[in-house]
Design an enzyme around this catalytic site. Structure first.
Site, mmCIF file in Angstrom:
data_model
loop_
_atom_site.group_PDB
_atom_site.id
_atom_site.type_symbol
_atom_site.label_atom_id
_atom_site.label_comp_id
_atom_site.label_asym_id
_atom_site.label_seq_id
_atom_site.Cartn_x
_atom_site.Cartn_y
_atom_site.Cartn_z
ATOM 1 N N GLU A 66 0.827 -1.224 0.000
ATOM 2 C CA GLU A 66 0.000 0.000 0.000
ATOM 3 C C GLU A 66 0.856 1.267 0.000
ATOM 4 O O GLU A 66 0.791 2.062 0.925
ATOM 5 C CB GLU A 66 -0.850 0.059 1.268
ATOM 6 C CG GLU A 66 -1.709 -1.113 1.528
ATOM 7 C CD GLU A 66 -2.306 -1.091 2.935
ATOM 8 O OE1 GLU A 66 -3.325 -1.747 3.126
ATOM 9 O OE2 GLU A 66 -1.746 -0.420 3.829
ATOM 10 N N ARG A 94 5.225 19.495 6.404
ATOM 11 C CA ARG A 94 6.141 18.428 6.814
ATOM 12 C C ARG A 94 7.418 18.911 7.536
ATOM 13 O O ARG A 94 7.824 18.290 8.522
ATOM 14 C CB ARG A 94 6.494 17.527 5.629
ATOM 15 C CG ARG A 94 5.251 16.845 5.019
ATOM 16 C CD ARG A 94 5.600 15.800 3.983
ATOM 17 N NE ARG A 94 6.149 14.604 4.595
ATOM 18 C CZ ARG A 94 7.429 14.332 4.678
ATOM 19 N NH1 ARG A 94 8.312 15.126 4.126
ATOM 20 N NH2 ARG A 94 7.822 13.245 5.284
ATOM 21 N N TYR A 121 7.222 17.159 11.016
ATOM 22 C CA TYR A 121 8.066 15.959 11.133
ATOM 23 C C TYR A 121 9.561 16.272 11.085
ATOM 24 O O TYR A 121 10.359 15.347 10.895
ATOM 25 C CB TYR A 121 7.769 14.986 9.984
ATOM 26 C CG TYR A 121 6.320 14.617 9.794
ATOM 27 C CD1 TYR A 121 5.579 14.008 10.805
ATOM 28 C CD2 TYR A 121 5.686 14.838 8.567
ATOM 29 C CE1 TYR A 121 4.259 13.650 10.597
ATOM 30 C CE2 TYR A 121 4.367 14.475 8.362
ATOM 31 C CZ TYR A 121 3.655 13.885 9.386
ATOM 32 O OH TYR A 121 2.355 13.524 9.173
ATOM 33 N N CYS A 169 1.992 33.367 10.384
ATOM 34 C CA CYS A 169 2.398 34.072 11.588
ATOM 35 C C CYS A 169 2.688 33.130 12.748
ATOM 36 O O CYS A 169 2.013 33.152 13.786
ATOM 37 C CB CYS A 169 1.371 35.135 11.930
ATOM 38 S SG CYS A 169 1.533 36.482 10.752
ATOM 39 N N GLU A 170 3.598 32.246 12.515
ATOM 40 C CA GLU A 170 4.324 31.507 13.537
ATOM 41 C C GLU A 170 5.534 30.951 12.817
ATOM 42 O O GLU A 170 5.633 31.098 11.598
ATOM 43 C CB GLU A 170 3.471 30.415 14.203
ATOM 44 C CG GLU A 170 3.032 29.298 13.317
ATOM 45 C CD GLU A 170 2.257 28.254 14.120
ATOM 46 O OE1 GLU A 170 2.889 27.288 14.549
ATOM 47 O OE2 GLU A 170 1.042 28.423 14.325
ATOM 48 N N TYR A 218 1.845 13.824 1.146
ATOM 49 C CA TYR A 218 1.554 14.449 2.442
ATOM 50 C C TYR A 218 1.861 15.943 2.421
ATOM 51 O O TYR A 218 2.356 16.501 3.405
ATOM 52 C CB TYR A 218 2.316 13.736 3.565
ATOM 53 C CG TYR A 218 2.042 12.251 3.557
ATOM 54 C CD1 TYR A 218 0.787 11.763 3.926
ATOM 55 C CD2 TYR A 218 2.995 11.350 3.110
ATOM 56 C CE1 TYR A 218 0.505 10.416 3.871
ATOM 57 C CE2 TYR A 218 2.717 9.987 3.044
ATOM 58 C CZ TYR A 218 1.471 9.536 3.425
ATOM 59 O OH TYR A 218 1.194 8.204 3.357
HETATM 60 C C1 LIG Z 1 -0.324 5.928 5.428
HETATM 61 C C2 LIG Z 1 -0.590 4.532 5.102
HETATM 62 C C3 LIG Z 1 0.057 3.907 4.027
HETATM 63 C C4 LIG Z 1 1.067 4.610 3.152
HETATM 64 O O1 LIG Z 1 2.300 4.844 3.751
HETATM 65 P P1 LIG Z 1 3.500 5.483 2.930
HETATM 66 O O2 LIG Z 1 4.613 5.611 3.872
HETATM 67 O O3 LIG Z 1 3.039 6.802 2.397
HETATM 68 O O4 LIG Z 1 3.807 4.590 1.786
HETATM 69 C C5 LIG Z 1 -0.279 2.599 3.755
HETATM 70 N N1 LIG Z 1 -1.191 1.918 4.512
HETATM 71 C C6 LIG Z 1 -1.827 2.490 5.539
HETATM 72 C C7 LIG Z 1 -2.821 1.703 6.308
HETATM 73 C C8 LIG Z 1 -1.556 3.798 5.878
HETATM 74 O O5 LIG Z 1 -2.174 4.356 6.925
#
Ligand SMILES: *Cc1c(COP(=O)(O)O)cnc(C)c1O
Length: 410
Positions: free
Chosen positions: A268, A307, A311, A337-338, A365
């Site tokens: 995924e 990001r 992060y 404004c931060e 993201y």
């Molecule tokens: C966010 C997420 C992903 C994707 O993660 P990546 O680091 O962007 O590849 C896949 N599966 C689930 C369940 C997620 O929450």
């Protein structure tokens, strides 16, 4: 984006022309790069019957979803509305994995009505699901393998203190509920977080899943989630997907032999597919030397790309207006404004007010996490496809800020 004959291009489209034609700030995505990344994953895992479910949350523009759908991707949705976007983009319900976390159970019910693949990540919902559907509708189970991995605590999802998945130590409870309600468990799922470059993490996770699988005789797939890491700056370690693909598909084949049946191997990816394809183009509004640093202020901020602040992510920044200028040190900051630093102490080709800067790796993201903070408008999105720039989302207008607000006559 590449430097050719002294100018930056995305495919054959000049980046400066994009900024002029569509204005800034502007998100630009390279369709070729997206497809290249998708195809590399298919290739790397071709040793198995692999299904690539694109994680919609990384970048959810419908044109991006359609592009990936056209090339054979499935989809991974974490909210019912992401699933709706995927359906809108033409994905079949059976191609959409629905993996919500702490969403209301009514979203699961809706997902069943829509015919999606259901992924359950807590014992309470597993019980509810069993009581309601018994064996009439299959579900997958999201497990928490208790592995600490990932580029940042906020994006690590598979460790013991994580809210995601059902702990592998609760396997006896899972099995009991499954037997009690005769639930048809068609898949096992793990997703340990983002930015994992070590193949060993995935292989260890796989071993854990393979060890549990014999308790579930109706499996159709095992979903290894994602977390494949790409480079944000030179020298970054990245997931070697070919090495991982080879090793994982080999141990998967061995597992399938023991299990007695060939299963599908699912992944995924979000970031791996779209991160590098995206660029945020911004305009330099002010160059502000101070006794300590020289700030470059731009017409964007953490409202468009959070990001770095969220992060501590590194995003490379290039002055596309002055590709051969002498190098100086700058701190590039936004207009919010931060404190919203895009990049501190960066060596860049000399920047003047009006120069266009390109913030790299802005595909994943970035737009999907954008907001209207400071009552700023979200930018337009453009897809460069077949050497042509196509507007795929208009920039917001002032009216968008008022939309939905109710005038109570004050
Ligand atoms: C966010 C997420 C992903 C994707 O993660 P990546 O680091 O962007 O590849 C896949 N599966 C689930 C369940 C997620 O929450």
């Amino acid at each position: 984006m590449e430097l050719r004959d002294g100018s930056y291009f995305i495919q054959n489209v000049s980046v400066i022309d994009l900024a002029e034609q569509f204005g800034t700030p502007l998100y630009v995505y390279d369709a070729e790069k997206i497809i290249h990344q998708f195809k590399s994953l298919k290739m790397a895992f071709s040793g198995a019957d692999v299904k690539v479910k694109y994680a919609i949350k990384a970048l959810s523009n419908v044109s991006i979803l359609k592009l990936l759908k056209r090339h054979g991707a499935g989809a991974d949705a974490v909210s019912i509305h992401e699933a709706r976007l995927a359906l809108h983009a033409g994905f079949a319900p059976s191609e959409i994995m629905f993996s919500p976390n702490c969403a209301d159970f009514s979203e699961i019910e809706e997902a069943v009505k829509l015919g999606l693949i259901i992924n359950i990540d807590n014992l309470s919902f597993l019980k509810k699901f069993g009581a309601q559907y018994r064996s009439s509708y299959p579900c997958s189970i999201r497990l928490n393998p208790h592995i600490m991995a990932g580029g940042h605590y906020k994006i690590s999802t598979g460790h013991s203190n994580s809210k995601f998945g059902i702990s592998i130590y609760q396997l006896p409870q899972i099995v009991e509920i499954v037997r009690q309600y005769n639930i048809n468990v068609n898949g096992l799922h793990v997703h340990t977080g983002s930015d994992i470059y070590e193949a060993d993490v995935f292989l260890k996770m796989a071993e854990i899943l393979f060890g549990l699988a014999s308790d579930f005789p109706d499996l159709k797939f095992i979903d290894f989630g994602s977390g494949f890491k790409v480079a944000y700056q030179e020298g970054d370690l990245v997931t070697n997907i070919y090495d991982l693909g080879l090793k994982l598909t080999q141990s998967f084949a061995e597992f399938c032999r023991q299990y007695g049946r060939k299963l599908e191997l699912w992944i995924e990816p979000g970031k791996f597919i779209v991160s590098e394809a995206g660029t945020l183009l911004v305009k330099t509004t002010v160059v502000k030397p101070t006794p300590s640093v020289t700030f470059v202020g731009v017409n964007s901020g953490l409202n468009h790309l959070i990001r770095p602040m969220m992060y501590d992510a590194y995003h490379h920044i290039v002055n596309v207006s002055n590709p051969s200028g002498s190098q100086k040190m700058y701190t590039v900051v936004g207009y919010i404004c931060e404190t919203d630093t895009f990049g501190a102490d960066r060596k860049m080709n000399e920047v003047q007010e009006g120069d266009i800067l390109a913030i790299r790796n802005a595909g994943a993201y970035c737009y999907s996490m954008a907001s209207n903070y400071n009552s700023r408008l979200r930018p337009a999105e453009v897809l460069v496809i077949n050497n042509e720039a196509k507007l795929i989302r208009e920039a917001e207008t002032f009216e968008d800020l008022l939309k939905g607000q109710v005038d109570i006559g004050l």
